[in-house]
Design a protein around this motif. Structure first.
Motif, PDB file in Angstrom:
ATOM      1  N   GLY A  12     -15.637   6.627   6.944  1.00 30.97           N
ATOM      2  CA  GLY A  12     -16.824   5.933   6.470  1.00 30.97           C
ATOM      3  C   GLY A  12     -17.687   6.727   5.503  1.00 30.97           C
ATOM      4  N   SER A  13     -17.310   7.966   5.212  1.00 29.39           N
ATOM      5  CA  SER A  13     -18.130   8.814   4.337  1.00 29.39           C
ATOM      6  C   SER A  13     -17.488   8.966   2.961  1.00 29.39           C
ATOM      7  N   LEU A  14     -18.303   8.922   1.943  1.00 25.47           N
ATOM      8  CA  LEU A  14     -17.842   9.133   0.571  1.00 25.47           C
ATOM      9  C   LEU A  14     -17.835  10.623   0.219  1.00 25.47           C
ATOM     10  N   LEU A  15     -18.532  11.442   1.010  1.00 21.56           N
ATOM     11  CA  LEU A  15     -18.693  12.863   0.690  1.00 21.56           C
ATOM     12  C   LEU A  15     -17.362  13.601   0.483  1.00 21.56           C
ATOM     13  N   PRO A  16     -16.350  13.450   1.331  1.00 14.23           N
ATOM     14  CA  PRO A  16     -15.102  14.190   1.083  1.00 14.23           C
ATOM     15  C   PRO A  16     -14.495  13.877  -0.291  1.00 14.23           C
ATOM     16  N   TRP A  17     -14.499  12.613  -0.677  1.00  9.60           N
ATOM     17  CA  TRP A  17     -13.962  12.247  -1.993  1.00  9.60           C
ATOM     18  C   TRP A  17     -14.796  12.897  -3.087  1.00  9.60           C
ATOM     19  N   LEU A  18     -16.113  12.871  -2.915  1.00  6.77           N
ATOM     20  CA  LEU A  18     -17.007  13.474  -3.910  1.00  6.77           C
ATOM     21  C   LEU A  18     -16.771  14.979  -4.011  1.00  6.77           C
ATOM     22  N   LEU A  19     -16.568  15.657  -2.880  1.00  6.34           N
ATOM     23  CA  LEU A  19     -16.333  17.108  -2.894  1.00  6.34           C
ATOM     24  C   LEU A  19     -15.018  17.460  -3.598  1.00  6.34           C
ATOM     25  N   VAL A  20     -13.965  16.705  -3.331  1.00  6.55           N
ATOM     26  CA  VAL A  20     -12.683  16.952  -4.002  1.00  6.55           C
ATOM     27  C   VAL A  20     -12.839  16.724  -5.506  1.00  6.55           C
ATOM     28  N   THR A  21     -13.536  15.670  -5.871  1.00  6.73           N
ATOM     29  CA  THR A  21     -13.756  15.380  -7.287  1.00  6.73           C
ATOM     30  C   THR A  21     -14.610  16.471  -7.923  1.00  6.73           C
ATOM     31  N   ALA A  22     -15.578  16.989  -7.188  1.00  7.88           N
ATOM     32  CA  ALA A  22     -16.420  18.085  -7.702  1.00  7.88           C
ATOM     33  C   ALA A  22     -15.582  19.339  -7.938  1.00  7.88           C
ATOM     34  N   THR A  23     -14.694  19.643  -6.997  1.00  4.00           N
ATOM     35  CA  THR A  23     -13.822  20.815  -7.159  1.00  4.00           C
ATOM     36  C   THR A  23     -12.948  20.650  -8.398  1.00  4.00           C
ATOM     37  N   ASN A  24     -12.348  19.488  -8.558  1.00  6.67           N
ATOM     38  CA  ASN A  24     -11.494  19.241  -9.728  1.00  6.67           C
ATOM     39  C   ASN A  24     -12.312  19.311 -11.024  1.00  6.67           C
ATOM     40  N   SER A  25     -13.482  18.736 -11.025  1.00  7.50           N
ATOM     41  CA  SER A  25     -14.329  18.751 -12.219  1.00  7.50           C
ATOM     42  C   SER A  25     -14.767  20.176 -12.557  1.00  7.50           C
ATOM     43  N   ALA A  26     -15.101  20.952 -11.530  1.00  9.03           N
ATOM     44  CA  ALA A  26     -15.505  22.348 -11.753  1.00  9.03           C
ATOM     45  C   ALA A  26     -14.354  23.157 -12.345  1.00  9.03           C
ATOM     46  N   HIS A  27     -13.160  22.953 -11.817  1.00  6.81           N
ATOM     47  CA  HIS A  27     -11.995  23.673 -12.361  1.00  6.81           C
ATOM     48  C   HIS A  27     -11.721  23.264 -13.808  1.00  6.81           C
ATOM     49  N   ASN A  28     -11.834  21.989 -14.118  1.00  9.09           N
ATOM     50  CA  ASN A  28     -11.641  21.529 -15.496  1.00  9.09           C
ATOM     51  C   ASN A  28     -12.692  22.130 -16.427  1.00  9.09           C
ATOM     52  N   LEU A  29     -13.932  22.139 -15.972  1.00  9.26           N
ATOM     53  CA  LEU A  29     -15.005  22.700 -16.792  1.00  9.26           C
ATOM     54  C   LEU A  29     -14.785  24.198 -17.007  1.00  9.26           C
ATOM     55  N   SER A  30     -14.422  24.923 -15.956  1.00 10.80           N
ATOM     56  CA  SER A  30     -14.173  26.365 -16.070  1.00 10.80           C
ATOM     57  C   SER A  30     -12.999  26.644 -16.999  1.00 10.80           C
ATOM     58  N   ARG A  31     -11.954  25.842 -16.882  1.00 10.00           N
ATOM     59  CA  ARG A  31     -10.790  26.003 -17.756  1.00 10.00           C
ATOM     60  C   ARG A  31     -11.200  25.786 -19.218  1.00 10.00           C
TER      61      ARG A  31
END
Length: 186
Positions: free
Chosen positions: A70-89
């Motif tokens: 019922g929580s959106l937070l796990p999806w948001l955290l995974v997306t944040a990790t992916n976005s952070a890695h893309n930005l760092s790259r």
């Protein structure tokens, strides 16, 4: 109602077009996502970009986001990790690209020698009456024409012209009085 139930309810409302519901989801999770992203990106300011990207991606995939218990937070955290890695790259690639260019020897800026004079000029401006400061900053610093300055000050353009002439003369006098004479040339 717990956060998990609120996530699903607010998300369903958001998908139907309720902007306030989307805002509630953002408010509920943005700080947590920011804290999550800070150690993953080159600078703390980049974490703001990650949070924005996460919610952009969430909206883009609004009908396919996944809820975990019922929580959106796990999806948001995974997306944040992916976005952070893309930005760092992207940052690494940009720095690598810039490192391929030769670095010229720094050339001294001729204006650096005038740095002390600039301080004296500003001090001289501050010593003038407020009316003189106003006309000088409008016309010389901000680059307004006489007509524009006249409109701002509520006076005739001819008045601006004469006040500007007198203010320049007073500024020059004040400036010349503030600079010490050159040694040995008295």
């Amino acid at each position: 109602m717990d956060d998990h139930t609120r996530d699903q309810t607010d998300w369903a409302l958001a998908v139907e077009g309720d902007g306030k519901a989307f805002g509630r989801v953002f408010d509920r999770h943005a700080a947590r996502l920011h804290r999550h992203a800070v150690p993953l990106v080159p600078t703390p300011v980049d974490a703001d970009d990650v949070v924005a990207l996460v919610f952009l991606e969430a909206w883009r995939k609004r009908t396919t986001v996944r809820f975990v218990d019922g929580s959106l937070l796990p999806w948001l955290l995974v997306t944040a990790t992916n976005s952070a890695h893309n930005l760092s790259r992207g940052h690494r690639r940009y720095r690598s690209f810039l490192s391929r260019f030769p670095v010229d020897e720094p050339v001294p800026d001729p204006a650096d020698g005038l740095a002390n004079r600039e301080g004296e000029a500003i001090d001289a401006l501050r010593m003038l009456a407020v009316a003189d400061q106003r006309i000088l900053t409008l016309c010389l610093v901000e680059g307004l024409g006489e007509r524009e300055a006249a409109t701002v000050l509520g006076v005739a353009p001819g008045t601006v012209k004469s006040r500007l002439h007198r203010a320049k003369a007073r500024l020059q006098k004040q400036y010349l009085a503030s600079i010490p004479p050159l040694g040995g040339l008295s």
